[in-house]
Design an enzyme around this catalytic site. Structure first.
Site, PDB file in Angstrom:
ATOM      1  N   HIS A 206       0.813  -1.221   0.000  1.00 21.85           N
ATOM      2  CA  HIS A 206       0.000   0.000   0.000  1.00 21.85           C
ATOM      3  C   HIS A 206       0.844   1.268   0.000  1.00 21.85           C
ATOM      4  CE1 HIS A 206       0.694  -0.222   4.408  1.00 21.85           C
ATOM      5  NE2 HIS A 206       0.432   1.074   4.414  1.00 21.85           N
ATOM      6  N   ASP A 207       2.095   1.190   0.468  1.00 12.60           N
ATOM      7  CA  ASP A 207       2.973   2.368   0.475  1.00 12.60           C
ATOM      8  C   ASP A 207       4.079   2.285  -0.573  1.00 12.60           C
ATOM      9  OD1 ASP A 207       1.736   3.935   2.360  1.00 12.60           O
ATOM     10  OD2 ASP A 207       2.945   3.238   4.045  1.00 12.60           O
ATOM     11  N   LYS A 210       5.899   5.288  -2.121  1.00 12.34           N
ATOM     12  CA  LYS A 210       6.923   6.068  -1.414  1.00 12.34           C
ATOM     13  C   LYS A 210       8.314   5.848  -2.001  1.00 12.34           C
ATOM     14  CE  LYS A 210       4.605   6.704   3.031  1.00 12.34           C
ATOM     15  NZ  LYS A 210       4.640   6.439   4.488  1.00 12.34           N
ATOM     16  N   HIS A 235       2.093   9.679  -2.767  1.00 12.20           N
ATOM     17  CA  HIS A 235       2.519   8.281  -2.768  1.00 12.20           C
ATOM     18  C   HIS A 235       1.404   7.297  -3.095  1.00 12.20           C
ATOM     19  CE1 HIS A 235       0.965   7.979   1.423  1.00 12.20           C
ATOM     20  NE2 HIS A 235       0.920   6.685   1.189  1.00 12.20           N
ATOM     21  N   HIS A 259      -6.338   4.186  -0.206  1.00 13.45           N
ATOM     22  CA  HIS A 259      -6.159   3.876   1.221  1.00 13.45           C
ATOM     23  C   HIS A 259      -6.032   5.102   2.124  1.00 13.45           C
ATOM     24  CE1 HIS A 259      -1.764   4.290   0.454  1.00 13.45           C
ATOM     25  NE2 HIS A 259      -1.630   4.430   1.769  1.00 13.45           N
ATOM     26  N   HIS A 260      -5.874   6.308   1.538  1.00 13.66           N
ATOM     27  CA  HIS A 260      -5.888   7.541   2.335  1.00 13.66           C
ATOM     28  C   HIS A 260      -7.153   8.362   2.100  1.00 13.66           C
ATOM     29  CE1 HIS A 260      -2.169   7.671   4.606  1.00 13.66           C
ATOM     30  NE2 HIS A 260      -1.518   7.195   3.561  1.00 13.66           N
ATOM     31  N   ASP A 288      -4.018   0.837   8.555  1.00 10.74           N
ATOM     32  CA  ASP A 288      -2.864   1.721   8.331  1.00 10.74           C
ATOM     33  C   ASP A 288      -2.761   2.774   9.436  1.00 10.74           C
ATOM     34  OD1 ASP A 288      -0.702   2.903   6.939  1.00 10.74           O
ATOM     35  OD2 ASP A 288      -2.051   4.307   5.961  1.00 10.74           O
TER      36      ASP A 288
END
Length: 339
Positions: A206-207, A210, A235, A259-260, A288
């Site tokens: 999920h990250d 980055k 990201h 996801h954010h 998260d």
């Protein structure tokens, strides 16, 4: 001795280009060099490299324009571009990332840092290509071979996620812990195994976006500036761009993208509302946030499980899905997760 990878280096200054080329060749890379944007574009089109190192300030065609042209060509669009330039302002970095660059090395650079970033992005490019090939192969694989293929796919996804954590040691293990907690939430919600598998994979990467965030921003101990926060917030979109061309049997790229996002539309990158979000993304969002609060970050010590519980409960139904929060809170209360 086999080549470590093929690189196209572009710089209009002969001394800088020779230094860059010598460093890379000594490290085992097959390097072609170009002193103008036009020459570089022709070289890339005739024989696409695995990575392009690109100066910004060049006459006739600067690095930003060349990057735009490279990304506009289908056969070159996926090749990672790293800007190597004396420009160090955050605004220039934002512009470079917006054009599709994956990293930014500021002159004068340290040899080991340059090689580490080159190695990371070539390996990421190869892993991504390998995943695309594996997913295509999946449709032609017999049912009895599917489990083995999924295991191999998960191993490659895990390696992809590890690339991020190499550059961000403060959050090492974050993606794995989020994945495990999200899977536990999904199982308690009674979701089918197909959805759970997608959540497991999306949690692990999920990250991954980055990888395009400068290391100095990822590990900055103090508060981020406005432009730095803009780069960080890219990201999830960067992760989507990395994953979207891979034909997963689950909506992994969309989960990573969302996801954010938050139920009330206050999230990013698109400010989606509750009914526009995937359930899988709502689960990853809660996992998260809980994991991030429970563990250490470069800008603060761990806040602990109680703080994580307070955050998700306080914003239950507002930022986070109520059903997901209720199950996550019950799991955290057992002391078996994120401790």
């Amino acid at each position: 001795m086999a080549s470590s990878g093929s690189i196209l280096a572009v710089d209009d200054t002969p001394a800088s280009l020779k230094l860059l080329t010598d460093i890379l060749r000594e490290a085992g890379y097959d390097v072609r060099s170009a002193r103008t944007g036009q020459i570089a574009l022709k070289a890339a089109l005739s024989e696409p490299p695995e990575l392009i190192l690109l100066d910004i300030r060049m006459p006739d065609m600067d690095g930003f324009e060349l990057c735009r042209l490279l990304k506009s060509r289908p056969q070159l669009a996926d090749i990672p571009v790293i800007f190597v330039s004396a420009l160090s302002e955050t605004e220039e970095k934002v512009q470079g990332f917006a054009l599709g660059a994956v990293d930014f090395v500021t002159k004068p650079y340290q040899r080991e840092e340059l090689l580490a970033r080159v190695r990371t992005h070539i390996e990421l490019h190869r892993l991504r290509s390998r995943l695309e090939e594996m997913v295509k192969a999946r449709s032609a694989t017999l049912i009895e071979s599917e489990k083995k293929l999924r295991t191999s796919m998960f191993d490659s996804i895990t390696a992809l996620a590890a690339m991020v954590e190499l550059r961000d040691p403060y959050t090492a293990g974050h993606q794995k812990r989020v994945s495990e907690f999200a899977v536990a939430i999904a199982r308690e919600m009674g979701l089918n195994e197909q959805m759970i598998e997608g959540i497991r994979l999306a949690g692990v990467v999920h990250d991954v976006g980055k990888i395009r965030v400068p290391a100095e921003i990822l590990s900055k101990p103090g508060a981020l500036s406005g432009p730095e926060m803009m780069i960080i917030r890219e990201h999830s979109l960067n992760g989507f761009e990395i994953l979207r061309s891979i034909d997963f049997p689950w909506p992994v790229a969309q989960i990573v993208l969302q996801h954010h996002e938050r139920l009330n539309g206050s999230g990013y990158p698109y400010g989606l509302a509750a009914d526009e979000m995937l359930l899988e993304a709502k689960i990853i969002a809660v996992a998260d946030v809980a994991e991030a609060m429970a563990t250490h970050r470069p800008y603060r010590p761990a806040l602990g499980i109680e703080a994580a519980l307070q955050e998700i409960k306080e914003h239950r139904g507002e930022l986070y899905d109520a059903a997901v929060v209720d199950i996550a809170a019950a799991l955290l209360a057992t002391g078996k997760y994120l401790a």
